[in-house]
Scaffold this motif. Structure first.
Motif, PDB file in Angstrom:
ATOM      1  N   GLU A  60      -7.265 -38.684 142.062  1.00  0.00           N
ATOM      2  CA  GLU A  60      -8.463 -37.919 141.753  1.00  0.00           C
ATOM      3  C   GLU A  60      -8.736 -36.853 142.797  1.00  0.00           C
ATOM      4  O   GLU A  60      -9.102 -35.721 142.466  1.00  0.00           O
ATOM      5  CB  GLU A  60      -9.670 -38.858 141.628  1.00  0.00           C
ATOM      6  CG  GLU A  60     -11.010 -38.165 141.416  1.00  0.00           C
ATOM      7  CD  GLU A  60     -11.054 -37.288 140.172  1.00  0.00           C
ATOM      8  OE1 GLU A  60     -11.910 -36.380 140.123  1.00  0.00           O
ATOM      9  OE2 GLU A  60     -10.246 -37.507 139.252  1.00  0.00           O
ATOM     10  N   SER A  61      -8.558 -37.175 144.067  1.00  0.00           N
ATOM     11  CA  SER A  61      -8.803 -36.196 145.129  1.00  0.00           C
ATOM     12  C   SER A  61      -7.843 -35.016 145.019  1.00  0.00           C
ATOM     13  O   SER A  61      -8.246 -33.849 145.171  1.00  0.00           O
ATOM     14  CB  SER A  61      -8.668 -36.853 146.500  1.00  0.00           C
ATOM     15  OG  SER A  61      -9.658 -37.829 146.701  1.00  0.00           O
ATOM     16  N   ARG A  70      -8.938 -32.825 142.073  1.00  0.00           N
ATOM     17  CA  ARG A  70     -10.183 -32.108 142.332  1.00  0.00           C
ATOM     18  C   ARG A  70      -9.984 -30.983 143.352  1.00  0.00           C
ATOM     19  O   ARG A  70     -10.484 -29.867 143.156  1.00  0.00           O
ATOM     20  CB  ARG A  70     -11.239 -33.102 142.813  1.00  0.00           C
ATOM     21  CG  ARG A  70     -12.603 -32.509 143.047  1.00  0.00           C
ATOM     22  CD  ARG A  70     -13.676 -33.580 143.185  1.00  0.00           C
ATOM     23  NE  ARG A  70     -13.164 -34.866 143.627  1.00  0.00           N
ATOM     24  CZ  ARG A  70     -12.968 -35.194 144.903  1.00  0.00           C
ATOM     25  NH1 ARG A  70     -13.230 -34.310 145.849  1.00  0.00           N
ATOM     26  NH2 ARG A  70     -12.525 -36.402 145.228  1.00  0.00           N
ATOM     27  N   ASN A  98     -10.558 -26.955 142.550  1.00  0.00           N
ATOM     28  CA  ASN A  98     -11.571 -26.227 143.324  1.00  0.00           C
ATOM     29  C   ASN A  98     -10.958 -25.073 144.111  1.00  0.00           C
ATOM     30  O   ASN A  98     -11.539 -23.984 144.178  1.00  0.00           O
ATOM     31  CB  ASN A  98     -12.309 -27.185 144.267  1.00  0.00           C
ATOM     32  CG  ASN A  98     -13.388 -27.988 143.554  1.00  0.00           C
ATOM     33  OD1 ASN A  98     -14.147 -27.449 142.759  1.00  0.00           O
ATOM     34  ND2 ASN A  98     -13.454 -29.287 143.823  1.00  0.00           N
ATOM     35  N   LEU A 100     -12.367 -29.812 135.502  1.00  0.00           N
ATOM     36  CA  LEU A 100     -13.169 -30.577 136.457  1.00  0.00           C
ATOM     37  C   LEU A 100     -14.238 -31.398 135.735  1.00  0.00           C
ATOM     38  O   LEU A 100     -14.500 -32.550 136.081  1.00  0.00           O
ATOM     39  CB  LEU A 100     -13.836 -29.630 137.457  1.00  0.00           C
ATOM     40  CG  LEU A 100     -12.970 -29.140 138.618  1.00  0.00           C
ATOM     41  CD1 LEU A 100     -13.685 -28.038 139.379  1.00  0.00           C
ATOM     42  CD2 LEU A 100     -12.608 -30.289 139.548  1.00  0.00           C
TER      43      LEU A 100
END
Length: 324
Positions: free
Chosen positions: A175-176, A179, A183, A220
């Protein structure tokens, strides 16, 4: 994803189908006719269209030929924003994926470098006329400049953004990594849209950047994954079950029980993800076993995925000789 996924089939090379979308044709037509609106020559626009098309094909076939080596079923589409290498299935590992991604800009840089050397050592041919000079200059610029931009800018879905994501997956959880990639892509795309429109006066660059922002924001919000397989970080160690199966496969291989080694390796593949190093050994055992069983076409596919070694090279040569 906002890119087109279908088009008109135009040719097939090395079992890789190439298609072109309506939007690509329209944008190339605009490039041809735009110079005439400012008193220029349509021939100059046509030369740029040919140079861009050749460059896109070199780039996408860089992706596709490596993807084909891994049995991913690649095809190429020329669409409104450039080119796209589509695959029937996803790569088995992040390492395979990275090699497929990197091969596109690498092919462009190599081709651009070769054209530059040709122009340097045979200027009487490369610059024989204004039109040949325009063509050579366009090939060098598009292949080198675009390949570097595509490779170095960490913006999804550019190659640089995909490689950035694959690198993050080695150090961050699933997930990190997703993301951060999205971003960063938004952070990079916003100034890219401004620079593209205000400085380069390119509506296409600005439009592409805006659509990147919209697509990344949507992913996102929806939690959409960027790749389907689990990250290398989560596969750092093998399960006890996989280790036990690999020991059985190694024992069967040593006993020349080819069918048992083949069966156990397929059981491993069906039992969930495993570390890349273990998967590479599985490809080797599958390739060697299939070779001894006389399944030469299947063996070639496995051996091409396996790490190169003397035994793999000998088996691959044998299979290619048998199917020739």
């Amino acid at each position: 994803m906002f890119l087109e996924r279908s088009g008109l089939h135009i040719f097939t090379w090395r079992n890789i189908e190439v298609s072109v979308s309506l939007w690509y044709g329209l944008i190339m037509a605009m490039i041809v006719f735009f110079p005439a609106l400012s008193g220029g020559s349509m021939l100059a626009g046509l030369i740029w269209v040919v140079a861009v098309t050749i460059s896109l094909l070199v780039h996408e076939f860089g992706h596709a030929l490596v993807a084909q080596r891994y049995g991913l079923g690649p095809s190429v589409l020329l669409h409104g924003f450039g080119g796209l290498c589509m695959m029937e299935r996803e790569a088995d590992t992040d390492g395979e994926d990275a090699r497929v991604v990197f091969a596109g800009p690498a092919a462009g840089l190599i081709f651009g470098g070769l054209v530059y050397l040709f122009a340097t050592f045979a200027p009487q041919i490369a610059y024989a006329s204004t039109w040949s000079a325009t063509f050579v200059g366009a090939l060098i610029f598009v292949n080198i400049a675009w390949s570097l931009v595509n490779l170095l800018i960490p913006m999804w879905p550019l190659d640089g953004g995909q490689l950035f994501h694959l690198i993050l997956r080695r150090f961050k959880d699933e997930e990190s990594a997703r993301r951060i990639t999205l971003n960063v892509s938004i952070f990079v795309a916003i100034p890219a849209a401004i620079v593209g429109f205000l400085i380069f006066r390119s509506f296409l660059i600005a439009l592409f950047a805006v659509m990147v922002v919209m697509s990344c924001m949507s992913m996102l919000q929806t939690g959409q994954s960027l790749v389907g397989r689990r990250s290398g970080r989560s596969l750092a160690t093998a399960s006890d079950f996989h280790q036990e199966l690999l020991a059985q496969a190694e024992a069967a291989l040593a006993d020349e029980d080819w069918r048992e080694a083949y069966r156990v390796c397929h059981q491993m593949r069906a039992s969930g993800q495993m570390p890349e190093k273990m998967l590479m050994r599985v490809w080797t055992i599958l390739g060697l076993s299939a070779t001894e069983m006389g399944e030469y076409d299947e063996a070639i596919d496995y051996l091409r995925r396996a790490p190169q070694s003397a035994e793999v090279a000998i088996a691959l040569e044998r299979c290619q000789r048998e199917v020739a």
